[in-house]
Design a protein around this motif. Sequence first.
Motif, PDB file in Angstrom:
ATOM      1  N   THR A  14       0.814  -1.212   0.000  1.00  0.00           N
ATOM      2  CA  THR A  14       0.000   0.000   0.000  1.00  0.00           C
ATOM      3  C   THR A  14       0.848   1.262   0.000  1.00  0.00           C
ATOM      4  OG1 THR A  14      -1.764  -1.124   1.192  1.00  0.00           O
ATOM      5  CG2 THR A  14      -1.820   1.254   1.213  1.00  0.00           C
ATOM      6  N   CYS A  15       1.728   1.397   0.980  1.00  0.00           N
ATOM      7  CA  CYS A  15       2.477   2.651   1.138  1.00  0.00           C
ATOM      8  C   CYS A  15       3.852   2.611   0.473  1.00  0.00           C
ATOM      9  CB  CYS A  15       2.627   3.005   2.617  1.00  0.00           C
ATOM     10  SG  CYS A  15       3.657   1.849   3.555  1.00  0.00           S
ATOM     11  N   GLY A  16       4.346   1.432   0.144  1.00  0.00           N
ATOM     12  CA  GLY A  16       5.633   1.316  -0.528  1.00  0.00           C
ATOM     13  C   GLY A  16       6.845   1.423   0.389  1.00  0.00           C
ATOM     14  N   ARG A  17       6.630   1.488   1.691  1.00  0.00           N
ATOM     15  CA  ARG A  17       7.741   1.585   2.631  1.00  0.00           C
ATOM     16  C   ARG A  17       8.253   0.193   2.997  1.00  0.00           C
ATOM     17  NH1 ARG A  17       5.360   5.494   7.144  1.00  0.00           N
ATOM     18  NH2 ARG A  17       3.499   5.579   5.896  1.00  0.00           N
ATOM     19  N   PRO A  18       9.542   0.087   3.267  1.00  0.00           N
ATOM     20  CA  PRO A  18      10.087  -1.212   3.680  1.00  0.00           C
ATOM     21  C   PRO A  18       9.717  -1.533   5.124  1.00  0.00           C
ATOM     22  CG  PRO A  18      11.811   0.442   3.643  1.00  0.00           C
ATOM     23  CD  PRO A  18      10.571   1.105   3.107  1.00  0.00           C
ATOM     24  N   PHE A  19       9.544  -2.812   5.412  1.00  0.00           N
ATOM     25  CA  PHE A  19       9.319  -3.264   6.780  1.00  0.00           C
ATOM     26  C   PHE A  19      10.019  -4.600   6.956  1.00  0.00           C
ATOM     27  CE2 PHE A  19       5.815  -4.958   4.335  1.00  0.00           C
ATOM     28  CZ  PHE A  19       5.554  -6.219   4.858  1.00  0.00           C
ATOM     29  N   VAL A  20      10.312  -4.959   8.204  1.00  0.00           N
ATOM     30  CA  VAL A  20      11.072  -6.172   8.483  1.00  0.00           C
ATOM     31  C   VAL A  20      10.218  -7.204   9.214  1.00  0.00           C
ATOM     32  CG1 VAL A  20      13.320  -5.042   8.505  1.00  0.00           C
ATOM     33  CG2 VAL A  20      12.016  -5.212  10.616  1.00  0.00           C
ATOM     34  N   TRP A  21      10.717  -8.408   9.215  1.00  0.00           N
ATOM     35  CA  TRP A  21      10.085  -9.561   9.847  1.00  0.00           C
ATOM     36  C   TRP A  21       9.796  -9.283  11.309  1.00  0.00           C
ATOM     37  CZ3 TRP A  21      11.428 -12.906  13.817  1.00  0.00           C
ATOM     38  CH2 TRP A  21      10.848 -14.168  13.808  1.00  0.00           C
ATOM     39  N   ARG A  22       8.656  -9.784  11.776  1.00  0.00           N
ATOM     40  CA  ARG A  22       8.294  -9.710  13.195  1.00  0.00           C
ATOM     41  C   ARG A  22       7.977 -11.109  13.688  1.00  0.00           C
ATOM     42  NH1 ARG A  22       3.989  -4.720  13.536  1.00  0.00           N
ATOM     43  NH2 ARG A  22       5.340  -3.132  12.653  1.00  0.00           N
ATOM     44  N   LYS A  23       8.221 -11.333  14.960  1.00  0.00           N
ATOM     45  CA  LYS A  23       7.990 -12.652  15.558  1.00  0.00           C
ATOM     46  C   LYS A  23       6.544 -13.109  15.356  1.00  0.00           C
ATOM     47  CE  LYS A  23       8.881 -16.158  18.323  1.00  0.00           C
ATOM     48  NZ  LYS A  23       9.643 -17.300  17.875  1.00  0.00           N
ATOM     49  N   LYS A  24       5.579 -12.178  15.454  1.00  0.00           N
ATOM     50  CA  LYS A  24       4.176 -12.577  15.311  1.00  0.00           C
ATOM     51  C   LYS A  24       3.839 -13.023  13.887  1.00  0.00           C
ATOM     52  CE  LYS A  24       2.147  -8.004  14.536  1.00  0.00           C
ATOM     53  NZ  LYS A  24       1.168  -7.051  15.061  1.00  0.00           N
ATOM     54  N   TRP A  25       4.703 -12.691  12.920  1.00  0.00           N
ATOM     55  CA  TRP A  25       4.485 -13.106  11.536  1.00  0.00           C
ATOM     56  C   TRP A  25       5.280 -14.364  11.188  1.00  0.00           C
ATOM     57  CZ3 TRP A  25       5.721  -7.521   9.665  1.00  0.00           C
ATOM     58  CH2 TRP A  25       4.604  -6.715   9.852  1.00  0.00           C
ATOM     59  N   GLU A  26       5.873 -15.008  12.152  1.00  0.00           N
ATOM     60  CA  GLU A  26       6.774 -16.136  11.927  1.00  0.00           C
ATOM     61  C   GLU A  26       6.153 -17.230  11.053  1.00  0.00           C
ATOM     62  OE1 GLU A  26       9.747 -18.873  14.607  1.00  0.00           O
ATOM     63  OE2 GLU A  26       7.943 -18.062  15.551  1.00  0.00           O
ATOM     64  N   LYS A  27       4.911 -17.609  11.326  1.00  0.00           N
ATOM     65  CA  LYS A  27       4.277 -18.718  10.607  1.00  0.00           C
ATOM     66  C   LYS A  27       3.608 -18.296   9.314  1.00  0.00           C
ATOM     67  CE  LYS A  27       3.603 -21.317  14.815  1.00  0.00           C
ATOM     68  NZ  LYS A  27       2.664 -21.843  15.801  1.00  0.00           N
ATOM     69  N   VAL A  28       3.375 -16.996   9.119  1.00  0.00           N
ATOM     70  CA  VAL A  28       2.652 -16.527   7.935  1.00  0.00           C
ATOM     71  C   VAL A  28       3.449 -15.503   7.122  1.00  0.00           C
ATOM     72  CG1 VAL A  28       0.362 -16.974   8.905  1.00  0.00           C
ATOM     73  CG2 VAL A  28       1.449 -14.771   9.302  1.00  0.00           C
ATOM     74  N   TRP A  29       4.767 -15.489   7.271  1.00  0.00           N
ATOM     75  CA  TRP A  29       5.604 -14.471   6.628  1.00  0.00           C
ATOM     76  C   TRP A  29       5.406 -14.432   5.115  1.00  0.00           C
ATOM     77  CZ3 TRP A  29       7.628 -10.054   7.205  1.00  0.00           C
ATOM     78  CH2 TRP A  29       8.659  -9.587   6.413  1.00  0.00           C
ATOM     79  N   ASP A  30       5.196 -15.575   4.479  1.00  0.00           N
ATOM     80  CA  ASP A  30       5.004 -15.604   3.027  1.00  0.00           C
ATOM     81  C   ASP A  30       3.708 -14.922   2.600  1.00  0.00           C
ATOM     82  OD1 ASP A  30       7.385 -16.965   2.674  1.00  0.00           O
ATOM     83  OD2 ASP A  30       6.422 -18.930   2.817  1.00  0.00           O
ATOM     84  N   GLU A  31       2.744 -14.825   3.495  1.00  0.00           N
ATOM     85  CA  GLU A  31       1.450 -14.221   3.180  1.00  0.00           C
ATOM     86  C   GLU A  31       1.363 -12.741   3.546  1.00  0.00           C
ATOM     87  OE1 GLU A  31      -1.397 -16.617   5.243  1.00  0.00           O
ATOM     88  OE2 GLU A  31      -0.469 -18.462   4.533  1.00  0.00           O
TER      89      GLU A  31
END
Length: 48
Positions: A14-31
């Motif tokens: 949406t905004c085009g800004r970079p963001f990094v991995w978070r622990k809460k996204w561990e199982k769904v990072w690909d989505e």
Amino acid sequence: MVKKGDLPGKICATCGRPFVWRKKWEKVWDEVRFCSDRCRGEAKRKPG
């Protein structure tokens, strides 16, 4: 200990800004496509 610079990152659909991995996204990072709930909500409101 892992440094923030070593974590995988993506670009928000949406905004085009970079963001990094978070622990809460561990199982769904690909989505994960948005950096925040706000950007996910904006994407739903935009037509197309």
